[in-house]
Scaffold this motif. Structure first.
Motif, PDB file in Angstrom:
ATOM      1  N   ALA A  68      45.768  68.736  80.414  1.00 19.75           N
ATOM      2  CA  ALA A  68      45.953  69.981  79.684  1.00 19.75           C
ATOM      3  C   ALA A  68      45.651  71.156  80.609  1.00 19.75           C
ATOM      4  CB  ALA A  68      45.031  70.026  78.472  1.00 19.75           C
ATOM      5  N   ILE A  69      46.508  72.170  80.570  1.00 19.54           N
ATOM      6  CA  ILE A  69      46.307  73.366  81.382  1.00 19.54           C
ATOM      7  C   ILE A  69      46.501  74.593  80.502  1.00 19.54           C
ATOM      8  CG2 ILE A  69      46.996  72.331  83.581  1.00 19.54           C
ATOM      9  CD1 ILE A  69      49.750  73.608  83.195  1.00 19.54           C
ATOM     10  N   LYS A  70      45.979  75.735  80.961  1.00 17.30           N
ATOM     11  CA  LYS A  70      46.156  76.994  80.257  1.00 17.30           C
ATOM     12  C   LYS A  70      47.313  77.749  80.906  1.00 17.30           C
ATOM     13  CE  LYS A  70      41.335  77.549  78.952  1.00 17.30           C
ATOM     14  NZ  LYS A  70      40.136  78.398  79.077  1.00 17.30           N
ATOM     15  N   VAL A  71      48.231  78.220  80.082  1.00 19.28           N
ATOM     16  CA  VAL A  71      49.353  79.027  80.548  1.00 19.28           C
ATOM     17  C   VAL A  71      49.062  80.467  80.152  1.00 19.28           C
ATOM     18  CG1 VAL A  71      51.838  79.404  80.416  1.00 19.28           C
ATOM     19  CG2 VAL A  71      50.925  77.081  80.253  1.00 19.28           C
ATOM     20  N   LYS A  72      49.093  81.373  81.127  1.00 14.95           N
ATOM     21  CA  LYS A  72      48.770  82.769  80.866  1.00 14.95           C
ATOM     22  C   LYS A  72      49.866  83.460  80.064  1.00 14.95           C
ATOM     23  CE  LYS A  72      46.175  83.366  85.141  1.00 14.95           C
ATOM     24  NZ  LYS A  72      46.084  84.106  86.399  1.00 14.95           N
ATOM     25  N   ALA A  73      49.473  84.541  79.388  1.00 16.63           N
ATOM     26  CA  ALA A  73      50.449  85.376  78.691  1.00 16.63           C
ATOM     27  C   ALA A  73      51.323  86.057  79.736  1.00 16.63           C
ATOM     28  CB  ALA A  73      49.734  86.418  77.832  1.00 16.63           C
ATOM     29  N   GLY A  74      52.541  86.381  79.366  1.00 20.04           N
ATOM     30  CA  GLY A  74      53.445  87.022  80.310  1.00 20.04           C
ATOM     31  C   GLY A  74      54.642  87.616  79.606  1.00 20.04           C
ATOM     32  N   LYS A  75      55.701  87.808  80.369  1.00 19.69           N
ATOM     33  CA  LYS A  75      56.939  88.352  79.835  1.00 19.69           C
ATOM     34  C   LYS A  75      58.089  87.464  80.279  1.00 19.69           C
ATOM     35  CE  LYS A  75      55.439  93.149  80.016  1.00 19.69           C
ATOM     36  NZ  LYS A  75      55.724  94.469  80.600  1.00 19.69           N
ATOM     37  N   THR A  76      59.147  87.443  79.480  1.00 16.98           N
ATOM     38  CA  THR A  76      60.351  86.708  79.818  1.00 16.98           C
ATOM     39  C   THR A  76      61.553  87.508  79.330  1.00 16.98           C
ATOM     40  OG1 THR A  76      61.438  84.558  79.720  1.00 16.98           O
ATOM     41  CG2 THR A  76      60.400  85.331  77.706  1.00 16.98           C
ATOM     42  N   VAL A  77      62.710  87.219  79.869  1.00 17.73           N
ATOM     43  CA  VAL A  77      63.928  87.907  79.459  1.00 17.73           C
ATOM     44  C   VAL A  77      64.769  86.944  78.641  1.00 17.73           C
ATOM     45  CG1 VAL A  77      66.019  89.071  80.232  1.00 17.73           C
ATOM     46  CG2 VAL A  77      63.899  89.383  81.502  1.00 17.73           C
ATOM     47  N   ARG A  78      65.185  87.392  77.483  1.00 20.39           N
ATOM     48  CA  ARG A  78      66.039  86.603  76.601  1.00 20.39           C
ATOM     49  C   ARG A  78      67.409  87.264  76.554  1.00 20.39           C
ATOM     50  NH1 ARG A  78      62.823  83.145  73.167  1.00 20.39           N
ATOM     51  NH2 ARG A  78      61.011  82.782  74.470  1.00 20.39           N
ATOM     52  N   PHE A  79      68.431  86.468  76.291  1.00 21.83           N
ATOM     53  CA  PHE A  79      69.792  86.983  76.159  1.00 21.83           C
ATOM     54  C   PHE A  79      70.335  86.596  74.800  1.00 21.83           C
ATOM     55  CE2 PHE A  79      74.399  86.364  76.483  1.00 21.83           C
ATOM     56  CZ  PHE A  79      74.777  87.639  76.821  1.00 21.83           C
ATOM     57  N   LYS A  80      70.934  87.567  74.129  1.00 26.01           N
ATOM     58  CA  LYS A  80      71.588  87.306  72.846  1.00 26.01           C
ATOM     59  C   LYS A  80      73.056  87.689  72.993  1.00 26.01           C
ATOM     60  CE  LYS A  80      71.560  88.304  67.956  1.00 26.01           C
ATOM     61  NZ  LYS A  80      71.035  89.132  66.891  1.00 26.01           N
ATOM     62  N   ALA A  81      73.921  86.716  72.846  1.00 24.45           N
ATOM     63  CA  ALA A  81      75.355  86.946  72.989  1.00 24.45           C
ATOM     64  C   ALA A  81      75.890  87.758  71.812  1.00 24.45           C
ATOM     65  CB  ALA A  81      76.090  85.619  73.080  1.00 24.45           C
ATOM     66  N   SER A  82      76.867  88.620  72.092  1.00 23.05           N
ATOM     67  CA  SER A  82      77.480  89.416  71.035  1.00 23.05           C
ATOM     68  C   SER A  82      78.418  88.535  70.205  1.00 23.05           C
ATOM     69  CB  SER A  82      78.269  90.579  71.640  1.00 23.05           C
ATOM     70  OG  SER A  82      79.432  90.086  72.265  1.00 23.05           O
ATOM     71  N   PRO A  83      78.708  88.938  68.992  1.00 20.71           N
ATOM     72  CA  PRO A  83      79.626  88.148  68.154  1.00 20.71           C
ATOM     73  C   PRO A  83      81.003  87.970  68.793  1.00 20.71           C
ATOM     74  CG  PRO A  83      78.452  89.750  66.816  1.00 20.71           C
ATOM     75  CD  PRO A  83      78.108  90.046  68.240  1.00 20.71           C
ATOM     76  N   SER A  84      81.496  88.978  69.490  1.00 17.81           N
ATOM     77  CA  SER A  84      82.809  88.853  70.119  1.00 17.81           C
ATOM     78  C   SER A  84      82.783  87.850  71.255  1.00 17.81           C
ATOM     79  CB  SER A  84      83.325  90.200  70.605  1.00 17.81           C
ATOM     80  OG  SER A  84      82.444  90.769  71.540  1.00 17.81           O
ATOM     81  N   LEU A  85      81.677  87.776  72.005  1.00 21.26           N
ATOM     82  CA  LEU A  85      81.545  86.774  73.071  1.00 21.26           C
ATOM     83  C   LEU A  85      81.459  85.377  72.466  1.00 21.26           C
ATOM     84  CD1 LEU A  85      81.172  86.027  76.067  1.00 21.26           C
ATOM     85  CD2 LEU A  85      78.721  86.361  75.733  1.00 21.26           C
ATOM     86  N   LYS A  86      80.706  85.240  71.392  1.00 18.67           N
ATOM     87  CA  LYS A  86      80.590  83.945  70.726  1.00 18.67           C
ATOM     88  C   LYS A  86      81.955  83.451  70.232  1.00 18.67           C
ATOM     89  CE  LYS A  86      75.854  84.455  69.110  1.00 18.67           C
ATOM     90  NZ  LYS A  86      74.983  84.582  67.919  1.00 18.67           N
ATOM     91  N   LYS A  87      82.745  84.388  69.721  1.00 20.92           N
ATOM     92  CA  LYS A  87      84.055  84.019  69.206  1.00 20.92           C
ATOM     93  C   LYS A  87      84.980  83.535  70.325  1.00 20.92           C
ATOM     94  CE  LYS A  87      85.994  86.478  65.944  1.00 20.92           C
ATOM     95  NZ  LYS A  87      86.671  87.584  65.233  1.00 20.92           N
ATOM     96  N   VAL A  88      84.925  84.181  71.496  1.00 19.69           N
ATOM     97  CA  VAL A  88      85.782  83.824  72.621  1.00 19.69           C
ATOM     98  C   VAL A  88      85.364  82.494  73.234  1.00 19.69           C
ATOM     99  CG1 VAL A  88      86.494  84.486  74.942  1.00 19.69           C
ATOM    100  CG2 VAL A  88      86.369  86.200  73.156  1.00 19.69           C
ATOM    101  N   VAL A  89      84.074  82.275  73.345  1.00 17.24           N
ATOM    102  CA  VAL A  89      83.573  81.047  73.972  1.00 17.24           C
ATOM    103  C   VAL A  89      83.525  79.958  72.933  1.00 17.24           C
ATOM    104  CG1 VAL A  89      81.595  79.998  75.120  1.00 17.24           C
ATOM    105  CG2 VAL A  89      82.233  82.331  75.644  1.00 17.24           C
TER     106      VAL A  89
END
Length: 89
Positions: A68-89
């Motif tokens: 077991a280890i401790k993971v520090k608090a931090g920041k991350t980048v998330r991506f949310k695809a737009s509805p038009s991108l979802k429709k095309v892909v």
């Protein structure tokens, strides 16, 4: 997608040199990073939104030892695809 791919698309689209296209790709990436640092989000219409999220400190496991280890608090980048991108892909 890589920076080289982005530079190649810019080069072909703008009919410019590889060096100028690489500089433009770098500038675009740096502008996105600056915007994420400043506002915590960056939106490309018809593509999606990049959002900076805070992560809480938590317990994790070392996959090699199972310890077991401790993971520090931090920041991350998330991506949310737009509805038009979802429709095309």
């Amino acid at each position: 997608m890589s920076k080289a791919f982005l530079a190649q698309v810019i080069q072909e689209s703008a009919d410019t040199t590889g060096v100028a296209a690489n500089r433009a790709a770098t500038d675009v990436m740096q502008a996105i990073i600056r915007e994420l640092k400043k506002n915590g989000r960056f939106t490309l219409p018809s593509f999606g939104t990049f959002i900076v999220r805070k992560t809480k400190a938590r317990k994790g496991l070392n996959p090699r030892t199972g310890e077991a280890i401790k993971v520090k608090a931090g920041k991350t980048v998330r991506f949310k695809a737009s509805p038009s991108l979802k429709k095309v892909v």
